[in-house]
Motif scaffolding. Structure first.
Motif, PDB file in Angstrom:
ATOM      1  N   UNK A  94      39.193  43.429  28.642  1.00 14.25           N
ATOM      2  CA  UNK A  94      38.985  42.481  29.747  1.00 14.25           C
ATOM      3  C   UNK A  94      39.271  43.184  31.072  1.00 14.25           C
ATOM      4  N   UNK A  95      38.397  42.927  32.043  1.00  7.66           N
ATOM      5  CA  UNK A  95      38.581  43.409  33.412  1.00  7.66           C
ATOM      6  C   UNK A  95      38.590  42.183  34.317  1.00  7.66           C
ATOM      7  N   UNK A  96      39.527  42.136  35.264  1.00 10.51           N
ATOM      8  CA  UNK A  96      39.597  40.977  36.177  1.00 10.51           C
ATOM      9  C   UNK A  96      39.452  41.437  37.623  1.00 10.51           C
ATOM     10  N   UNK A  97      38.930  40.534  38.451  1.00  9.17           N
ATOM     11  CA  UNK A  97      38.848  40.784  39.898  1.00  9.17           C
ATOM     12  C   UNK A  97      39.015  39.449  40.599  1.00  9.17           C
ATOM     13  N   UNK A  98      39.468  39.460  41.862  1.00 14.18           N
ATOM     14  CA  UNK A  98      39.556  38.212  42.615  1.00 14.18           C
ATOM     15  C   UNK A  98      38.157  37.642  42.844  1.00 14.18           C
ATOM     16  N   UNK A  99      38.122  36.426  43.355  1.00  7.52           N
ATOM     17  CA  UNK A  99      36.812  35.872  43.718  1.00  7.52           C
ATOM     18  C   UNK A  99      36.897  35.334  45.141  1.00  7.52           C
ATOM     19  N   UNK A 100      36.017  35.732  46.068  1.00  2.22           N
ATOM     20  CA  UNK A 100      34.913  36.666  45.854  1.00  2.22           C
ATOM     21  C   UNK A 100      35.377  38.108  45.965  1.00  2.22           C
ATOM     22  N   UNK A 110      30.476  45.555  32.488  1.00  6.78           N
ATOM     23  CA  UNK A 110      29.505  45.220  31.461  1.00  6.78           C
ATOM     24  C   UNK A 110      28.922  46.494  30.833  1.00  6.78           C
ATOM     25  N   UNK A 111      28.583  47.458  31.697  1.00 13.41           N
ATOM     26  CA  UNK A 111      27.984  48.708  31.207  1.00 13.41           C
ATOM     27  C   UNK A 111      28.972  49.455  30.298  1.00 13.41           C
ATOM     28  N   UNK A 112      30.282  49.329  30.604  1.00 13.71           N
ATOM     29  CA  UNK A 112      31.300  49.978  29.764  1.00 13.71           C
ATOM     30  C   UNK A 112      31.683  49.100  28.566  1.00 13.71           C
ATOM     31  N   UNK A 113      30.892  48.062  28.313  1.00 14.28           N
ATOM     32  CA  UNK A 113      31.094  47.169  27.149  1.00 14.28           C
ATOM     33  C   UNK A 113      32.358  46.320  27.256  1.00 14.28           C
ATOM     34  N   UNK A 114      32.817  46.082  28.497  1.00 11.73           N
ATOM     35  CA  UNK A 114      33.990  45.226  28.684  1.00 11.73           C
ATOM     36  C   UNK A 114      33.586  43.795  29.025  1.00 11.73           C
ATOM     37  N   UNK A 115      34.583  42.928  29.154  1.00 13.58           N
ATOM     38  CA  UNK A 115      34.342  41.525  29.530  1.00 13.58           C
ATOM     39  C   UNK A 115      34.955  41.276  30.908  1.00 13.58           C
ATOM     40  N   UNK A 116      34.151  40.745  31.810  1.00 14.77           N
ATOM     41  CA  UNK A 116      34.577  40.583  33.198  1.00 14.77           C
ATOM     42  C   UNK A 116      34.993  39.139  33.446  1.00 14.77           C
ATOM     43  N   UNK A 117      36.206  38.946  34.024  1.00 11.27           N
ATOM     44  CA  UNK A 117      36.663  37.583  34.336  1.00 11.27           C
ATOM     45  C   UNK A 117      37.123  37.511  35.795  1.00 11.27           C
TER      46      UNK A 117
END
Ligand code: PMP
Length: 336
Positions: A94-100, A110-117
């Motif tokens: 899992x990879x997380x980032x603030x929004x926006x 996604x390209x590294x096959x991870x899940x983005x939240x």
């Protein structure tokens, strides 16, 4: 996990005619002295680039106040994001980032096959980001500071709190040159799990060269560097970049120019909506009519970036501002 190619948006760049205030590029012209120095560079094209990269690392390390061993150079910080996602992530991590935040973070995950939240709530609050970290246990958190698209700064305290709770934190300082005093750089010794990203595409005015830097603990750089292709940055780009980075007057002039132009832009955009405080070379104005404003400006050949609840406008030249002003006056006189 197999990659579903259809879910990856394809980035198709297009040429921008007129005033490009939509990509946060520098609008400060390269001075003649630098153009002359660049024209006089020796053209030695038959060898793979080595010396040029060594020279660039030395120059940028001196500018940034770090050692060359703490640096990795990439073809834009975009390439470095892609490399570090591949180096750090395993499938389904899992990879997380603030929004926006910067839209490419989700794509590289996604390209590294991870899940983005990202947190559900908008607004860049540390509380909602920490809740997401607590609930999702990301291996990597990506944060741009100043934030793209709002220009907001996360405090060093907030970033250190995040760094203590996750295996890896990326602090993307693409716009930090405009507000250098708050770089995470001096906290790196305490947080060896943090990677800083920098670029020459913004304050240095060299987006066309495609040069970015990763700054981290030497051991972490050594690990990630294995995922880089051998000669990922052209020697020509590196040689030109070295000339520019070595000219400290130029970077000061560019920063002053963008700060002055950002202040003018703030006054100019106020009739449109709430202008968020920004430490970068762009401003975000909250307005429900974002698409309409972007379309009106485009009629005058000024490109701005429309988001769902606002527009982002890069600091530009007085000439571009005249056209923005005309458009705003036309619309507000119709409304009154
Ligand atoms: N990070 C952020 C936050 C950005 O806004 C950008 C460019 N728009 C980049 C990284 C990528 O910059 P570059 O690849 O040109 O170094």
């Amino acid at each position: 996990m197999r990659l579903n190619y259809e879910t990856i948006p394809r980035y198709v760049p297009h040429a921008v005619k007129g005033h490009a205030l939509n990509q946060n590029e520098s609008q400060y012209a390269l001075p003649e002295r630098l153009k002359t120095a660049i024209r006089e560079l020796p053209l030695d094209l038959s060898h793979y680039p080595v010396d040029e990269l060594t020279a660039l690392k030395q120059s940028y390390a001196a500018y940034a106040g770090v050692s060359p061993q703490q640096l990795m150079v990439g073809s834009g910080s975009d390439e470095l994001l892609a490399i570090l996602c591949q180096a750090i992530l395993d499938a389904e991590d899992v990879v997380a980032a603030p929004i926006p935040d910067f839209s490419m973070y989700g794509i590289y995950t996604h390209i590294a096959r991870g899940n983005f939240v990202q947190p559900d709530a908008d607004g860049l609050s540390i509380g909602s980001l920490l809740e997401t970290i607590e609930a999702e246990r990301p291996k990597l958190v990506l944060v741009s500071n100043p934030n793209n698209p709002t220009g907001k700064m996360w405090s060093l305290d907030e970033l250190e709190t995040i760094a203590r709770r996750v295996p890896y934190l990326v602090v993307d300082e693409a716009y930090i040159d405009f507000t250098m005093e708050d770089s995470f750089k001096d906290c790196l010794a305490k947080h060896t799990n943090v990677i800083i990203l920098r670029t020459l595409s913004k304050a240095f005015g060299l987006a066309n060269l495609r040069i970015g830097f990763m700054i981290a603990d030497e051991r972490l750089i050594e690990k990630i560097d294995r995922f880089r292709s051998p000669f990922n940055v052209s020697g020509l780009s590196a040689a030109v970049a070295t000339v520019v980075v070595n000219d400290s007057d130029y970077i000061d002039e560019s920063i002053n120019f963008h700060q002055t132009q950002r202040q003018k832009l703030e006054t100019l955009l106020t009739p449109i909506g709430n202008v968020l405080p920004s430490r970068a070379n762009f401003l975000y104005v909250e307005t429900p009519d974002s698409e309409a404003w972007a379309a009106r400006f485009l009629e005058k050949d000024v490109h701005v970036r429309a988001f769902a609840d606002g527009i982002r406008v890069s600091a530009g030249t007085d000439e571009a501002y005249r056209l923005l002003q005309q458009t705003i006056e036309e619309v507000t006189s119709l409304e009154n």
